[in-house]
Design a protein around this motif. Structure first.
Motif, mmCIF file in Angstrom:
data_model
loop_
_atom_site.group_PDB
_atom_site.id
_atom_site.type_symbol
_atom_site.label_atom_id
_atom_site.label_comp_id
_atom_site.label_asym_id
_atom_site.label_seq_id
_atom_site.Cartn_x
_atom_site.Cartn_y
_atom_site.Cartn_z
ATOM 1 N N SER A 270 1.452 4.288 -3.006
ATOM 2 C CA SER A 270 0.929 5.683 -2.866
ATOM 3 C C SER A 270 1.787 5.938 -3.506
ATOM 4 C CB SER A 270 0.808 6.007 -1.478
ATOM 5 O OG SER A 270 -0.722 5.071 -1.147
ATOM 6 N N ARG B 268 0.652 -1.066 -0.486
ATOM 7 C CA ARG B 268 0.016 0.033 0.013
ATOM 8 C C ARG B 268 0.608 1.438 -0.492
ATOM 9 N NH1 ARG B 268 -3.218 -3.248 2.635
ATOM 10 N NH2 ARG B 268 -2.486 -2.375 5.110
ATOM 11 N N TYR B 269 2.219 1.618 0.946
ATOM 12 C CA TYR B 269 2.504 2.427 1.054
ATOM 13 C C TYR B 269 3.527 2.720 -0.186
ATOM 14 C CZ TYR B 269 2.044 2.469 6.344
ATOM 15 O OH TYR B 269 1.020 2.521 7.345
#
Length: 145
Positions: free
Chosen positions: A12, A8-9
């Motif tokens: 992003s 996820r990081y």
């Protein structure tokens, strides 16, 4: 950190990089430095860490067959590393497309669809850009291939 969180990081950060490349790069010369020097280097560090902690020397033989590679991608750490590999190289390809288009005088507005396709489908965006450049320059093997 769990592979899902790393996924996820990094995803992003990739979106931030692509937004900078597509929206800010025509107006801000430092964009490439930030994308390459911060985002892509971060991806390289995380990728290296994932490979060092989740990849075993015995796994090298799995690259010899489709079944072996499919087996590698049953491990969440390996899948996350593979995803980060795509994020880094697709973004680096986007930076190259943008810079190459400047070399050949191709409008950024024309390059945006190529960048969006590179973001989503890597080689398709690159292929579209190379075709566009070929049409513009009338030279398939244009400078800075």
């Amino acid at each position: 950190m769990a592979p899902g969180n790393i996924f996820r990081y990094c995803s992003s950060f990739a979106i931030i990089g692509w937004l900078l490349l597509i929206i800010a790069s025509p107006f801000w010369k430092k964009v490439d430095s930030i994308i390459i020097g911060v985002i892509i280097v971060l991806f390289a560090i995380v990728y290296t860490w994932l490979i060092l902690t989740g990849f075993h020397i015995d796994d090298i033989q799995k690259f010899n067959s489709l079944e072996g590679v499919m087996n590698l991608f049953t491990n969440p750490v390996t899948v996350t590393a593979g995803w980060i590999h795509y994020l880094a190289f697709d973004l680096m390809t986007g930076v190259w497309i943008k810079n190459n288009s400047l070399t050949h005088g191709i409008s950024h507005l024309l390059v945006v669809p190529c960048l969006l396709l590179t973001f989503m489908f890597g080689p398709i965006g690159l292929l579209l850009y190379l075709l566009m450049r070929w049409i513009k320059t009338k030279n398939y093997f244009a400078q800075n291939y």
